[in-house]
Design a protein around this motif. Structure first.
Motif, PDB file in Angstrom:
ATOM      1  N   HIS A 281     -81.992 -53.116 -21.687  1.00  0.00           N
ATOM      2  CA  HIS A 281     -82.557 -52.241 -20.703  1.00  0.00           C
ATOM      3  C   HIS A 281     -82.158 -51.062 -20.857  1.00  0.00           C
ATOM      4  O   HIS A 281     -83.024 -49.862 -21.010  1.00  0.00           O
ATOM      5  CB  HIS A 281     -82.494 -52.744 -19.499  1.00  0.00           C
ATOM      6  CG  HIS A 281     -83.293 -51.922 -18.180  1.00  0.00           C
ATOM      7  ND1 HIS A 281     -84.650 -51.974 -18.150  1.00  0.00           N
ATOM      8  CD2 HIS A 281     -82.719 -51.049 -17.424  1.00  0.00           C
ATOM      9  CE1 HIS A 281     -84.939 -51.228 -17.215  1.00  0.00           C
ATOM     10  NE2 HIS A 281     -83.621 -50.519 -16.787  1.00  0.00           N
ATOM     11  N   ARG A 282     -80.970 -50.590 -20.687  1.00  0.00           N
ATOM     12  CA  ARG A 282     -80.402 -49.332 -20.915  1.00  0.00           C
ATOM     13  C   ARG A 282     -80.703 -48.372 -22.512  1.00  0.00           C
ATOM     14  O   ARG A 282     -81.117 -47.278 -22.662  1.00  0.00           O
ATOM     15  CB  ARG A 282     -78.864 -49.134 -20.578  1.00  0.00           C
ATOM     16  CG  ARG A 282     -78.418 -49.525 -19.110  1.00  0.00           C
ATOM     17  CD  ARG A 282     -77.073 -49.129 -18.820  1.00  0.00           C
ATOM     18  NE  ARG A 282     -75.986 -49.972 -19.474  1.00  0.00           N
ATOM     19  CZ  ARG A 282     -75.701 -51.291 -18.841  1.00  0.00           C
ATOM     20  NH1 ARG A 282     -76.112 -51.459 -17.717  1.00  0.00           N
ATOM     21  NH2 ARG A 282     -74.873 -52.203 -19.484  1.00  0.00           N
TER      22      ARG A 282
ATOM     23  N   GLU B 279     -84.384 -47.491 -22.459  1.00  0.00           N
ATOM     24  CA  GLU B 279     -84.619 -46.486 -21.327  1.00  0.00           C
ATOM     25  C   GLU B 279     -84.265 -45.249 -22.279  1.00  0.00           C
ATOM     26  O   GLU B 279     -84.657 -44.150 -22.076  1.00  0.00           O
ATOM     27  CB  GLU B 279     -83.699 -46.479 -20.121  1.00  0.00           C
ATOM     28  CG  GLU B 279     -84.420 -47.452 -19.146  1.00  0.00           C
ATOM     29  CD  GLU B 279     -83.595 -47.265 -17.884  1.00  0.00           C
ATOM     30  OE1 GLU B 279     -82.266 -47.427 -17.816  1.00  0.00           O
ATOM     31  OE2 GLU B 279     -84.081 -47.498 -16.832  1.00  0.00           O
ATOM     32  N   LEU B 280     -83.157 -45.321 -22.929  1.00  0.00           N
ATOM     33  CA  LEU B 280     -82.547 -44.248 -23.766  1.00  0.00           C
ATOM     34  C   LEU B 280     -83.716 -43.816 -24.872  1.00  0.00           C
ATOM     35  O   LEU B 280     -83.867 -42.646 -24.929  1.00  0.00           O
ATOM     36  CB  LEU B 280     -81.172 -44.506 -24.419  1.00  0.00           C
ATOM     37  CG  LEU B 280     -80.823 -43.534 -24.986  1.00  0.00           C
ATOM     38  CD1 LEU B 280     -80.019 -42.156 -24.295  1.00  0.00           C
ATOM     39  CD2 LEU B 280     -79.441 -44.220 -25.897  1.00  0.00           C
TER      40      LEU B 280
ATOM     41  N   ILE C 255     -86.976 -44.284 -24.822  1.00  0.00           N
ATOM     42  CA  ILE C 255     -88.193 -43.848 -24.144  1.00  0.00           C
ATOM     43  C   ILE C 255     -88.063 -42.390 -23.673  1.00  0.00           C
ATOM     44  O   ILE C 255     -88.624 -41.846 -23.744  1.00  0.00           O
ATOM     45  CB  ILE C 255     -88.488 -44.654 -22.843  1.00  0.00           C
ATOM     46  CG1 ILE C 255     -89.136 -45.978 -23.480  1.00  0.00           C
ATOM     47  CG2 ILE C 255     -89.706 -44.064 -21.989  1.00  0.00           C
ATOM     48  CD1 ILE C 255     -89.170 -47.121 -22.290  1.00  0.00           C
ATOM     49  N   SER C 256     -86.665 -42.098 -23.161  1.00  0.00           N
ATOM     50  CA  SER C 256     -86.472 -40.765 -22.456  1.00  0.00           C
ATOM     51  C   SER C 256     -86.164 -39.795 -23.618  1.00  0.00           C
ATOM     52  O   SER C 256     -86.166 -38.631 -23.436  1.00  0.00           O
ATOM     53  CB  SER C 256     -85.209 -40.848 -21.789  1.00  0.00           C
ATOM     54  OG  SER C 256     -83.948 -41.078 -22.565  1.00  0.00           O
ATOM     55  N   ARG C 257     -85.977 -40.195 -25.012  1.00  0.00           N
ATOM     56  CA  ARG C 257     -85.954 -39.116 -26.061  1.00  0.00           C
ATOM     57  C   ARG C 257     -87.360 -39.015 -26.386  1.00  0.00           C
ATOM     58  O   ARG C 257     -87.864 -38.406 -26.985  1.00  0.00           O
ATOM     59  CB  ARG C 257     -85.206 -39.776 -27.048  1.00  0.00           C
ATOM     60  CG  ARG C 257     -83.740 -40.032 -26.445  1.00  0.00           C
ATOM     61  CD  ARG C 257     -82.783 -40.252 -27.442  1.00  0.00           C
ATOM     62  NE  ARG C 257     -81.882 -39.229 -27.244  1.00  0.00           N
ATOM     63  CZ  ARG C 257     -81.102 -38.702 -28.202  1.00  0.00           C
ATOM     64  NH1 ARG C 257     -81.242 -38.804 -29.467  1.00  0.00           N
ATOM     65  NH2 ARG C 257     -80.279 -37.886 -28.012  1.00  0.00           N
TER      66      ARG C 257
END
Length: 82
Positions: A73-74, A77-78, A80-82
């Motif tokens: 999950h983390r 998320e990393l 996607i955030s980039r």
């Protein structure tokens, strides 16, 4: 092994992992295999791995489904955030 797999996957995707946390030296860091120590450090500093309570990493134990799910999950998320 999970840290190495995640690091290799990030590398295959052309990702450079961010350093969002200071390096944490786990109380049981001497139990982390030599081949995995750099991957554990990079994954921890990127916020993907955090260890267990009591500043333990527990590298010789099997990861639970919940732990693997949290790591994935983390990681997602990393990405996607980039």
């Amino acid at each position: 092994q999970m840290a190495v797999i995640m690091q290799n996957y990030a590398k295959a995707m052309g990702m450079t992992l961010p350093k969002v946390h200071n390096e944490k030296v786990f109380a049981d860091s001497e139990k982390i295999s030599g081949y995995a120590s750099e991957a554990v450090k990079l994954m921890q500093m990127a916020g993907i791995l955090s260890g267990k309570s009591g500043n333990i990493y527990d590298p010789q134990n099997t990861a639970t489904r919940a732990e693997v799910s949290a790591v994935l999950h983390r990681f997602v998320e990393l990405i996607i955030s980039r």
